[in-house]
Write a protein that holds these residues in place. Structure first.
Motif, mmCIF file in Angstrom:
data_model
loop_
_atom_site.group_PDB
_atom_site.id
_atom_site.type_symbol
_atom_site.label_atom_id
_atom_site.label_comp_id
_atom_site.label_asym_id
_atom_site.label_seq_id
_atom_site.Cartn_x
_atom_site.Cartn_y
_atom_site.Cartn_z
ATOM 1 N N SER A 34 0.825 -1.223 0.000
ATOM 2 C CA SER A 34 0.000 0.000 0.000
ATOM 3 C C SER A 34 0.861 1.275 0.000
ATOM 4 O O SER A 34 0.501 2.280 -0.605
ATOM 5 N N TYR A 35 2.021 1.199 0.673
ATOM 6 C CA TYR A 35 2.886 2.389 0.717
ATOM 7 C C TYR A 35 3.401 2.735 -0.677
ATOM 8 O O TYR A 35 3.309 3.884 -1.130
ATOM 9 N N ALA A 38 0.720 4.037 -2.865
ATOM 10 C CA ALA A 38 0.433 5.461 -2.628
ATOM 11 C C ALA A 38 1.451 6.338 -3.356
ATOM 12 O O ALA A 38 1.098 7.364 -3.953
ATOM 13 N N GLU A 39 2.686 5.901 -3.304
ATOM 14 C CA GLU A 39 3.749 6.638 -3.994
ATOM 15 C C GLU A 39 3.486 6.650 -5.509
ATOM 16 O O GLU A 39 3.597 7.679 -6.177
ATOM 17 N N ALA A 41 0.662 6.349 -6.880
ATOM 18 C CA ALA A 41 -0.527 7.181 -7.127
ATOM 19 C C ALA A 41 -0.132 8.661 -7.248
ATOM 20 O O ALA A 41 -0.704 9.396 -8.068
ATOM 21 N N ILE A 42 0.842 9.056 -6.437
ATOM 22 C CA ILE A 42 1.286 10.463 -6.520
ATOM 23 C C ILE A 42 1.892 10.740 -7.898
ATOM 24 O O ILE A 42 1.631 11.767 -8.520
ATOM 25 N N TRP A 43 2.681 9.776 -8.337
ATOM 26 C CA TRP A 43 3.302 9.944 -9.662
ATOM 27 C C TRP A 43 2.232 10.032 -10.745
ATOM 28 O O TRP A 43 2.326 10.852 -11.648
ATOM 29 N N GLU A 45 -0.903 10.931 -10.375
ATOM 30 C CA GLU A 45 -1.659 12.172 -10.230
ATOM 31 C C GLU A 45 -0.874 13.368 -10.790
ATOM 32 O O GLU A 45 -1.421 14.193 -11.521
ATOM 33 N N SER A 46 0.416 13.423 -10.445
ATOM 34 C CA SER A 46 1.206 14.567 -10.930
ATOM 35 C C SER A 46 1.302 14.543 -12.451
ATOM 36 O O SER A 46 1.273 15.580 -13.110
ATOM 37 N N ASN A 47 1.375 13.342 -12.998
ATOM 38 C CA ASN A 47 1.421 13.231 -14.456
ATOM 39 C C ASN A 47 0.103 13.671 -15.086
ATOM 40 O O ASN A 47 0.078 14.392 -16.085
ATOM 41 N N LEU B 179 3.681 17.915 -4.688
ATOM 42 C CA LEU B 179 2.355 17.347 -4.434
ATOM 43 C C LEU B 179 2.313 16.470 -3.196
ATOM 44 O O LEU B 179 1.242 16.177 -2.679
ATOM 45 N N PHE B 183 -0.878 14.578 -0.463
ATOM 46 C CA PHE B 183 -1.286 13.203 -0.654
ATOM 47 C C PHE B 183 -1.161 12.355 0.606
ATOM 48 O O PHE B 183 -2.016 11.532 0.885
ATOM 49 N N VAL B 188 -0.572 6.338 6.142
ATOM 50 C CA VAL B 188 0.401 5.961 5.116
ATOM 51 C C VAL B 188 1.802 6.344 5.584
ATOM 52 O O VAL B 188 2.757 5.592 5.422
ATOM 53 N N GLN B 191 2.972 3.921 8.064
ATOM 54 C CA GLN B 191 3.380 2.681 7.406
ATOM 55 C C GLN B 191 4.766 2.859 6.769
ATOM 56 O O GLN B 191 5.614 1.968 6.831
#
Lengths: 197, 195
Positions: A34-35, A38-39, A41-43, A45-47, B179, B183, B188, B191
């Motif tokens: 999940s960690y 999430a990382e 997902a940030i990439w 989203e920024s894209n 960003l 987020f 998170v 974790q």
């Protein structure tokens, strides 16, 4: 692949092809963490946000640039204008002839200038300086000496002066070439004015 | 007709075909110039710089050799140099893209609070891109908006392919960093600390 490796690989493999084995391995890890997910997902989203910032240019605006460039090209080089836009004064042939004429005039001017300034020393200095041709002198002796421009008072009667009508410096070519250069400059000025119009 | 054929004809004196050649790239180049600029009166300058780019390209067309680079790459190089020279001239008046009046269209059917959040994030990304060093910004724009490959970007930026990869890596990391705070949620982060 552990989380640390995955973190290192995300920016490197972000735009790698989906078939890349490393990317497949990374995606497999992300699916179970999940960690890292999430990382990732940030990439993503920024894209996506970067893509949203993409500037869309309308066809009209782009066409305006096109017209502006073509107008500038034709304004600064009218001889490139196709068809009726060409004038007799702006054809390549005319420009070549004009350049040739200017070159000829300049060559004549320069050669005559150099000749008269560097090499030519007038034989008859007095004539060259005064423009007066010496005439006969009725005097006491038969010996004749040049009198101009020296003002010797040798006695006797001096005949009236006779002014030479012809030019003192026979530099017709120089004058002619200068006239030619002046004419060429005049023509170029007219041509430039025409282009601006 | 290919670019090379068009260029050959233009070099032979068919100047009017340059309009056709421009038509193939004018939108891309204009967009590139827009993205590269962050100065006030951006729209005006962007269009002027775009036409300046095409004019310079026309004037230097006789020196263009396809063995060195494609016409598109060559054009982007001229555009970048033109923009950089303009930015150097107007370094004082820095205004962000937002201040220039450009507002991206929000995606349809999005809740107002989500739209506001997205707009906020977009501002962050825009600011992050604007704050990137010039080479990183150029590399990112060419990659993300013009879909160029590393080799093409390397030619335009006059860098090696590995340098381009590094530039893109740093550029993306900077944008992502902006960003991050929006987020990460507490669990998170916890974790992450455990990892």
């Amino acid at each position: 692949m552990n989380c640390r490796e995955a973190q290192d690989f995300i920016p490197l493999l972000w735009d790698a092809p989906p078939t890349d084995p490393k990317r497949i391995e990374l995606e497999r890890h992300i699916a179970g963490c999940s960690y890292c997910a999430a990382e990732w997902a940030i990439w993503q989203e920024s894209n996506e946000l970067m893509q949203d910032l993409r500037m869309e240019i309308s066809a009209e605006r782009a066409e305006a640039v096109n017209q502006k460039v073509m107008e500038r090209i034709y304004l600064e080089s009218p001889w490139l204008m196709p068809g009726d836009g060409k004038s007799a004064g702006s054809t390549t042939m005319f420009r070549r002839r004009l350049s040739l004429w200017i070159a000829c005039f300049l060559a004549v001017f320069l050669s005559s200038f150099l000749y008269f300034t560097l090499f030519k020393t007038p034989a008859n200095t007095s004539s060259a300086q005064s423009g007066i041709i010496e005439s006969g002198v009725a005097g006491l002796t038969l010996e004749w000496t040049s009198s101009y421009p020296a003002t010797e008072s040798g006695g006797g009667i001096i005949e009236p002066l006779v002014v030479n009508i012809g030019p003192t410096h026979p530099q017709y070519w120089m004058v002619l070439s200068m006239l030619g250069v002046a004419l060429s400059i005049f023509l170029l000025t007219r041509l430039n004015r025409y282009r601006r119009q | 007709m290919t670019d090379s054929q068009l260029i050959q004809l233009i070099k032979q004196g068919n100047t009017e075909l340059y309009s056709e050649l421009m038509r193939r790239y004018q939108r891309k180049i204009l967009a590139f110039v827009y993205h590269m600029l962050k100065n006030s009166h951006m729209e005006l300058i962007a269009e002027d710089l775009c036409s300046e780019t095409f004019y310079k390209a026309f004037r230097s067309l006789h020196s263009f050799r396809e063995v060195d680079a494609s016409f598109s790459t060559w054009l982007y190089t001229i555009a970048r140099n033109t923009v950089l020279s303009e930015l150097r001239k107007n370094r004082a008046g820095n205004v962000s893209l937002e201040e220039s009046g450009y507002t991206p269209v929000a995606p349809a059917e999005v809740a107002p609070e989500q739209a506001a959040l997205r707009k906020e994030r977009m501002n962050l990304v825009r600011e992050a891109i604007n704050n990137l060093p010039e080479k990183q910004r150029s590399a990112l724009i060419l990659r993300e908006y013009d879909q160029m490959d590393y080799q093409e970007i390397a030619v335009i930026l006059d860098q090696s392919v590995s340098s381009v990869k590094s530039l893109l890596f740093r550029a993306r990391s900077s944008v992502k960093l902006q960003l991050e705070s929006y987020f990460y949620e507490p669990e998170v982060e916890e974790q992450a600390e455990r990892v």
